[in-house]
Design an enzyme around this catalytic site. Structure first.
Site, PDB file in Angstrom:
ATOM      1  N   ASP A   1     -66.746  -3.940   7.873  1.00 51.37           N
ATOM      2  CA  ASP A   1     -67.674  -3.296   8.669  1.00 51.37           C
ATOM      3  C   ASP A   1     -69.057  -4.163   8.946  1.00 51.37           C
ATOM      4  OD1 ASP A   1     -68.049  -1.309  10.453  1.00 51.37           O
ATOM      5  OD2 ASP A   1     -69.149   0.037   8.907  1.00 51.37           O
TER       6      ASP A   1
ATOM      7  N   LYS B   1     -71.618  -5.690  11.055  1.00 51.12           N
ATOM      8  CA  LYS B   1     -72.589  -5.250  12.248  1.00 51.12           C
ATOM      9  C   LYS B   1     -73.930  -5.094  11.841  1.00 51.12           C
ATOM     10  CE  LYS B   1     -71.720  -0.192  11.211  1.00 51.12           C
ATOM     11  NZ  LYS B   1     -71.324   0.864  11.910  1.00 51.12           N
TER      12      LYS B   1
ATOM     13  N   ASN C   1     -75.596  -2.866   9.220  1.00 55.19           N
ATOM     14  CA  ASN C   1     -75.260  -2.996   8.005  1.00 55.19           C
ATOM     15  C   ASN C   1     -75.931  -4.339   7.301  1.00 55.19           C
ATOM     16  OD1 ASN C   1     -73.909  -0.563   7.746  1.00 55.19           O
ATOM     17  ND2 ASN C   1     -71.661  -1.567   8.229  1.00 55.19           N
TER      18      ASN C   1
ATOM     19  N   ASP D   1     -73.916  -1.347   2.845  1.00 52.54           N
ATOM     20  CA  ASP D   1     -72.880  -0.166   3.201  1.00 52.54           C
ATOM     21  C   ASP D   1     -71.382  -0.983   3.165  1.00 52.54           C
ATOM     22  OD1 ASP D   1     -71.319   1.706   4.168  1.00 52.54           O
ATOM     23  OD2 ASP D   1     -72.662   1.935   5.865  1.00 52.54           O
TER      24      ASP D   1
ATOM     25  N   THR E   1     -66.253  -0.430  13.087  1.00 54.57           N
ATOM     26  CA  THR E   1     -67.045   0.242  14.086  1.00 54.57           C
ATOM     27  C   THR E   1     -66.319  -0.404  15.273  1.00 54.57           C
ATOM     28  OG1 THR E   1     -69.144   0.472  12.775  1.00 54.57           O
ATOM     29  CG2 THR E   1     -69.190   0.222  15.107  1.00 54.57           C
TER      30      THR E   1
END
Length: 243
Positions: A97, A99, A102, A115, A134
């Site tokens: 994840d 991005k 995070n 995260d 995501t």
């Protein structure tokens, strides 16, 4: 401090398991570009995660404030996140994840990968098949419900570079199905003024076939990184000054 309502954890299937996995993985990690998890406790209604303080907040808000990042800032962040991923993958962990939301900044402006809610331990004999992450950052193998491995993090780095330099992810669309299609076909539109070296790196990372994506070590040695990344992590103000 991250506070999670127990009623939220009980509202959806697998959330308790996901939180337990997040804690088990993140608590063991020790890297200058990974947010530390010091411990956790709970009361009758909430679970509390005691996390390293990141007073400068997340890169998402900084990116929204500035629109885009200058090459030197973008390359420095990308280099440091890649170093964190080298450490994770060496310890058999996939983040899944990556991005801007995070990625947090500590008091000195050092980027911290955070995260670990979708992170998972790798099994060399098994490829994962969970639909996670995501939407704008999902690789084709997850969109197409195929097994995946650590190459998903490599793909996300290509999306991250593009968003840092352009201000939005390359496959962003108003309709979810259209985003899925763009990802599967890897339809990318580059601005005419994009640095050819940055474009080259993004194209190398965003390969639809996971096995064709470069290693993180190759990413770190790419000319765009070597020519732009700061040797020392810069202190990034809330509003980035452009020359």
């Amino acid at each position: 401090m991250k506070v999670i309502e127990k009623k939220y954890l009980n509202s959806k299937k697998n959330l308790i398991y996901q939180l337990r996995r997040e804690v088990e993985i993140q608590a063991r990690l020790r890297h200058p570009n990974i947010l530390r998890l010091y411990g956790y406790f709970h009361d009758s209604s909430r679970v509390y995660l005691v996390l390293e303080f990141a007073p400068q907040g997340g890169l998402y808000q900084l990116l929204r404030t500035n629109g885009t990042f200058p090459a030197a800032v973008a390359a420095t962040y990308v280099r440091d996140v890649a170093k964190a991923l080298v450490y994770l993958h060496a310890n058999e962990v996939i983040h899944r994840d990556i991005k801007p939301e995070n990625l947090l900044l500590d008091a000195k402006g050092v980027v911290k990968l955070a995260d670990f809610g979708w992170s998972v331990k790798m099994d060399p004999e098994v490829r994962r098949q969970t639909f996670c992450g995501t939407l704008d950052y999902l690789p084709p193998e997850i969109v197409e419900d195929k097994p995946h491995d650590k190459a998903v993090d490599i793909w996300s780095m290509g999306i991250l570079i593009y968003e840092f330099l352009v201000g939005s992810p390359p496959f962003q669309s108003d309709e979810m199905d259209e985003t899925y299609q763009k990802i599967s076909e890897c339809k990318i539109t580059f601005p005419e003024n994009m640095d050819p070296l940055a474009k080259d790196l993004i194209q190398k990372l965003l390969q639809t076939e996971p096995g064709k994506r470069p290693t993180l070590q190759t990413l770190l040695q790419h000319p765009w990184i070597l020519q732009n990344a700061s040797k020392q992590t810069p202190t990034i103000p809330t509003q980035i000054e452009r020359k």
